[in-house]
Design a protein around this motif. Structure first.
Motif, short mmCIF file in Angstrom:
data_model
loop_
_atom_site.label_atom_id
_atom_site.label_comp_id
_atom_site.label_asym_id
_atom_site.label_seq_id
_atom_site.Cartn_x
_atom_site.Cartn_y
_atom_site.Cartn_z
N GLU A 136 0.81 -1.21 0.00
CA GLU A 136 0.00 0.00 0.00
C GLU A 136 0.86 1.28 0.00
N SER A 137 2.13 1.12 -0.39
CA SER A 137 3.06 2.26 -0.31
C SER A 137 3.12 3.08 -1.60
N ILE A 138 2.31 2.76 -2.60
CA ILE A 138 2.34 3.51 -3.86
C ILE A 138 1.84 4.92 -3.61
N ASP A 139 2.65 5.86 -3.89
CA ASP A 139 2.30 7.27 -3.65
C ASP A 139 1.91 7.90 -4.98
N LEU A 140 0.62 8.09 -5.17
CA LEU A 140 0.16 8.69 -6.42
C LEU A 140 0.40 10.20 -6.40
N LYS A 141 0.65 10.78 -7.56
CA LYS A 141 0.93 12.21 -7.64
C LYS A 141 -0.28 13.02 -7.28
N GLU A 142 -0.04 14.13 -6.64
CA GLU A 142 -1.14 14.93 -6.10
C GLU A 142 -1.76 15.85 -7.15
N ASP A 143 -1.10 16.01 -8.32
CA ASP A 143 -1.61 16.99 -9.28
C ASP A 143 -2.58 16.37 -10.28
N ALA A 144 -3.10 15.19 -9.93
CA ALA A 144 -4.05 14.55 -10.84
C ALA A 144 -5.36 15.28 -10.82
N PRO A 145 -5.96 15.49 -12.01
CA PRO A 145 -7.23 16.19 -12.06
C PRO A 145 -8.35 15.34 -11.52
N LEU A 197 -4.54 -1.75 -20.23
CA LEU A 197 -5.28 -0.54 -19.83
C LEU A 197 -4.41 0.71 -19.86
N ILE A 198 -3.15 0.54 -19.49
CA ILE A 198 -2.30 1.74 -19.37
C ILE A 198 -1.84 2.25 -20.74
N ASN A 199 -2.09 1.46 -21.79
CA ASN A 199 -1.69 1.86 -23.13
C ASN A 199 -2.87 2.30 -23.98
N VAL A 200 -4.06 2.31 -23.37
CA VAL A 200 -5.25 2.69 -24.13
C VAL A 200 -5.43 4.19 -24.08
N GLU A 201 -5.62 4.80 -25.23
CA GLU A 201 -5.85 6.24 -25.28
C GLU A 201 -7.35 6.49 -25.28
N TYR A 219 -1.73 -10.77 -11.11
CA TYR A 219 -2.94 -9.94 -11.15
C TYR A 219 -2.78 -8.72 -10.25
N HIS A 220 -2.37 -8.95 -8.98
CA HIS A 220 -2.23 -7.82 -8.06
C HIS A 220 -1.09 -6.88 -8.45
N HIS A 221 -0.09 -7.42 -9.05
CA HIS A 221 1.01 -6.58 -9.53
C HIS A 221 0.49 -5.58 -10.58
N HIS A 222 -0.30 -6.06 -11.50
CA HIS A 222 -0.82 -5.17 -12.55
C HIS A 222 -1.93 -4.27 -12.03
N VAL A 223 -2.62 -4.70 -10.97
CA VAL A 223 -3.57 -3.78 -10.33
C VAL A 223 -2.81 -2.60 -9.75
N GLU A 224 -1.68 -2.88 -9.08
CA GLU A 224 -0.88 -1.81 -8.50
C GLU A 224 -0.32 -0.88 -9.58
N ILE A 225 0.09 -1.50 -10.69
CA ILE A 225 0.59 -0.67 -11.80
C ILE A 225 -0.52 0.26 -12.32
N PHE A 226 -1.75 -0.27 -12.33
CA PHE A 226 -2.86 0.56 -12.78
C PHE A 226 -3.10 1.71 -11.81
N TYR A 227 -3.01 1.40 -10.49
CA TYR A 227 -3.15 2.48 -9.51
C TYR A 227 -2.06 3.54 -9.73
N ASP A 228 -0.87 3.08 -10.06
CA ASP A 228 0.21 4.01 -10.34
C ASP A 228 -0.12 4.86 -11.57
N PHE A 229 -0.79 4.20 -12.50
CA PHE A 229 -1.22 4.89 -13.72
C PHE A 229 -2.26 5.97 -13.40
N LEU A 230 -3.00 5.74 -12.30
CA LEU A 230 -4.06 6.69 -11.92
C LEU A 230 -3.51 7.91 -11.16
#
Length: 693
Positions: free
Chosen positions: A30-39, A236-240, A275-286
């Motif tokens: 749970e240590s993924i720190d998402l950037k604060e400037d996300a809209p 998901l992270i490559n979809v525009e 599965y959980h690894h790519h979930v975390e990557i998606f959260y990072d993407f968010l």
């Protein structure tokens, strides 16, 4: 490289090097720190506005996913980070981790068993106390009415108990068969209850085989579906496209993952980690949308707090086993259904959850200690029972009645053994073996005794069959005196002979009794007929005796003698009288004496007439013994008279130079003459008896 390739490599335990970022994620998921400037957008918030659960129970939001990895089992595919979900900020393994691993492993087993929801609801009965009939009934009931995947432990226990008890029964039957003289190669035993049990068990095996065959096919399809979901997550992270649309697609993939059924156990760890690894990557993407991430954290926190509250309630439940089973479900929900929470809450909530878990586990350990103590007490009871059986085996039992008493004691001890309850598993087989050995020794001694007893009973049977033959050969014998004595003797002999085989006892007794009764019934019938005849004779003699009281004697000697002779002949013609009425003969002889005294008939002639009358009476009794006794008496009298005559003649030799008219000499001569007359009379009587022979 495809996910399937990654899974195959992971299955081969290939060592995988992780990047620093991946290692950080694995250590603290749970240590993924998402950037604060996300809209932020209202649409995104609206799309993720899941309603918080009001109460978490063991049955809510439970999935049927396959087993999840423990801390030591986690191994990510190459290039993917491993996430040990639920083990937040736990750098060192300790006693609490062992408990968590235990819960995880149990959940892993349940995940592959679709019937686990029903398994705990089936009552676990005391199968060790059930009879063969009851065990067969229970197996039939389970196979017919319960889910086949939920009854395995029950069926295994029932099968083991049935085999043990049926084998013990076969051993007893075999010993009895051999003791009865049978050959071991010819022994065979079966029973209807065994056939029923085999049929039910075969049905169970067929159903469980079909069940697992279907599961195997389902597992393969589920694995393919989950690998497809992982591939879609990667894309998901490559979809525009609009972030809202992407996030909605992400939530759909999560829901599909939860609804997809179990996969093969050996593929689960890597699939779950990937599965959980790519979930975390998606959260990072968010990271572009912090509000969306915070909303997810909040949602997960609310649900995890409800899980903690439920765990703390379970810590107060008195039914500790039920509480622990539900705790396992809560851990599964925590790990498999919920994502991470805010960094500031992670250690706190995990500590609370672990603390409640520890309390429940401590209570469970106390419960197990209590059960262990009960099992130890049961062991002590069973060992005492075995010792009691062994003590009986050392006794010297020498009679049938004592053996029957000991057999009842052993049956009571057997019943007590089966009712004593379970013993520690580690000594269960040993205890059962000791019990079987003790009972087998008792049965061996018992069978040896009854084997010898059967030989003795067979000998007794032969003796009684010989008595039956004697009874049947003589049941119609007309010689009542000799036969009656013989029949009484063989009846006494029968009583002295011991037991015969039970199967022959009633038959030969009825046969012997019938022969004896036949004889004595005939004898009693003859006696009754004879009694009527002698009673009639008594009545006639009584009437004749009464008439003689008024008889007038004339002066004519010959006429009087003829009259008396006719009376005697008439009296004798009536026959014998009952033994208890023979006094009438004495009265008749007294009247005869009076009649003879009033006549001028010679004394010896009168004696002969009376003697002939006596002979008629003796001869009418159909008893030669009375005639023999009379003959012996007469011979004795003859010998006495001869001796007396010889003595008198010898005495005359002492009278020398004494005249014949001497009174003393005359008296001796008169005595000699009288004795010789008596001698002639007794000789005549003897000749008359000889004529009867």
């Amino acid at each position: 490289m495809s996910e399937l390739d990654n899974l195959q490599k992971a299955d081969g335990k290939e060592e995988i090097k992780k990047s620093n970022s991946d290692q950080d994620i694995a250590a603290n998921p749970e240590s993924i720190d998402l950037k604060e400037d996300a809209p932020t957008t209202d649409t995104l918030i609206a799309d993720h506005s899941d309603k918080p659960i009001s109460k978490i129970t063991a049955s809510e939001e439970k999935t049927t996913e396959a087993e999840h990895p423990t801390e030591n089992e986690t191994e990510a595919p190459k290039g993917d980070a491993s996430i040990a979900e639920g083990q937040e900020n736990q750098p060192q393994k300790n006693e609490d981790d062992d408990l968590i691993n235990e819960i995880d492993e149990s959940n892993a087993e349940d995940a592959e068993d679709e019937g686990n929801k029903d398994r705990h609801k089936i009552e676990v009965k005391e199968y060790d106390k059930m009879s063969l009939e009851a065990l067969a009934n229970e197996l039939e009931k389970l196979v017919k009415s319960e889910k086949i995947q939920a009854i395995k432990k029950h069926v295994d226990t029932i099968n083991a108990e049935f085999k043990t008890k049926f084998n013990a029964l076969i051993e007893e039957k075999k010993e009895d068969f051999l003791n009865d003289g049978g050959n071991e190669i010819d022994f065979f035993y079966s029973s209807p209850v065994q056939s029923r049990f085999k049929t039910a068990y075969k049905e169970y095996r067929n159903k469980i085989h079909d069940h697992y065959k279907n599961l195997e096919n389902n597992f393969k399809q589920n694995l393919a579906d989950k690998l497809e979901i992982i591939e879609e997550l990667k894309g998901l992270i490559n979809v525009e496209e609009n972030i809202n649309t992407t996030y909605k697609h992400f939530k759909e993939l999560q829901e599909r993952w939860r609804k997809t059924g179990p996969i093969p156990r050996d593929k689960y760890n890597n699939a779950w980690n990937s599965y959980h690894h790519h979930v975390e990557i998606f959260y990072d993407f968010l990271h572009l949308n912090r509000d969306l991430r915070d909303l997810d954290f909040k949602h997960n926190l609310e649900k995890k707090l409800l899980i903690i509250e439920r765990a703390e309630e379970l810590a107060k439940d008195d039914d500790i086993m039920r509480a622990f089973r539900e705790l396992q479900e809560l851990h599964k929900m925590w790990k498999e259904e919920l994502g991470p929470v805010g960094k500031e809450h992670r250690e706190t909530i995990w500590a609370r959850f672990k603390n409640a878990t520890k309390i429940i586990n401590d209570k469970r350990q106390v419960y197990y200690q209590h059960i262990d103590k009960i099992h130890e007490n049961n062991l002590e009871k069973k060992l005492q029972i075995i010792a009691a059986i062994e003590a009986i085996n050392n006794e010297k039992i020498v009679s049938h009645s004592l053996w029957q008493k000991k057999i009842k004691e052993i049956e009571a001890l057997r019943e007590a053994f089966f009712n004593a309850g379970k013993v520690p598993i580690k000594v269960n087989e040993e205890t059962w073996s000791k019990f079987k050995t003790a009972v087998r020794i008792f049965n061996k001694h018992k069978n040896a005794f009854y084997k010898n007893l059967k030989k003795e009973q067979y000998d007794n049977l032969q003796k009684k069959l010989e008595l039956i033959k004697i009874a049947e050969d003589n049941k119609d014998n007309e010689d009542k005196e000799a036969t009656t004595a013989l029949m009484k003797k063989i009846q006494n002999d029968w009583k002295k002979i011991g037991h015969v085989p039970r199967k022959d006892s009633d038959k030969i007794w009825k046969q012997f009794k019938a022969a004896c009764n036949h004889y004595f019934d005939n004898m009693h019938a003859s006696k009754n007929a004879a009694n009527k005849v002698v009673l009639d004779a008594f009545n006639k003699k009584y009437e004749l005796l009464d008439s003689l009281k008024t008889l007038k004697i004339s002066d004519d000697k010959d006429k009087n003698l003829a009259t008396i002779t006719d009376i005697i002949a008439q009296w004798n013609s009536f026959g014998r009288v009952p033994n208890d009425k023979r006094y009438i003969e004495g009265k008749f002889n007294k009247i005869l004496d009076e009649l003879f005294s009033s006549t001028k008939v010679d004394k010896n002639e009168i004696e002969l007439i009376k003697f002939e009358n006596k002979l008629e009476d003796l001869n009418s009794e159909d008893n030669t013994r009375n005639l023999d006794n009379e003959r012996s008496f007469i011979r004795k009298k003859i010998d006495e008279l001869k001796g007396q005559i010889n003595q008198l003649e010898n005495n005359l030799q002492f009278f020398t130079n004494v005249k014949e008219d001497n009174p003393l000499v005359k008296e001796v001569h008169n005595n000699i003459k009288e004795h010789k007359n008596n001698l002639d009379l007794w000789k005549t009587k003897l000749s008359k008896i000889k004529e009867l022979y």
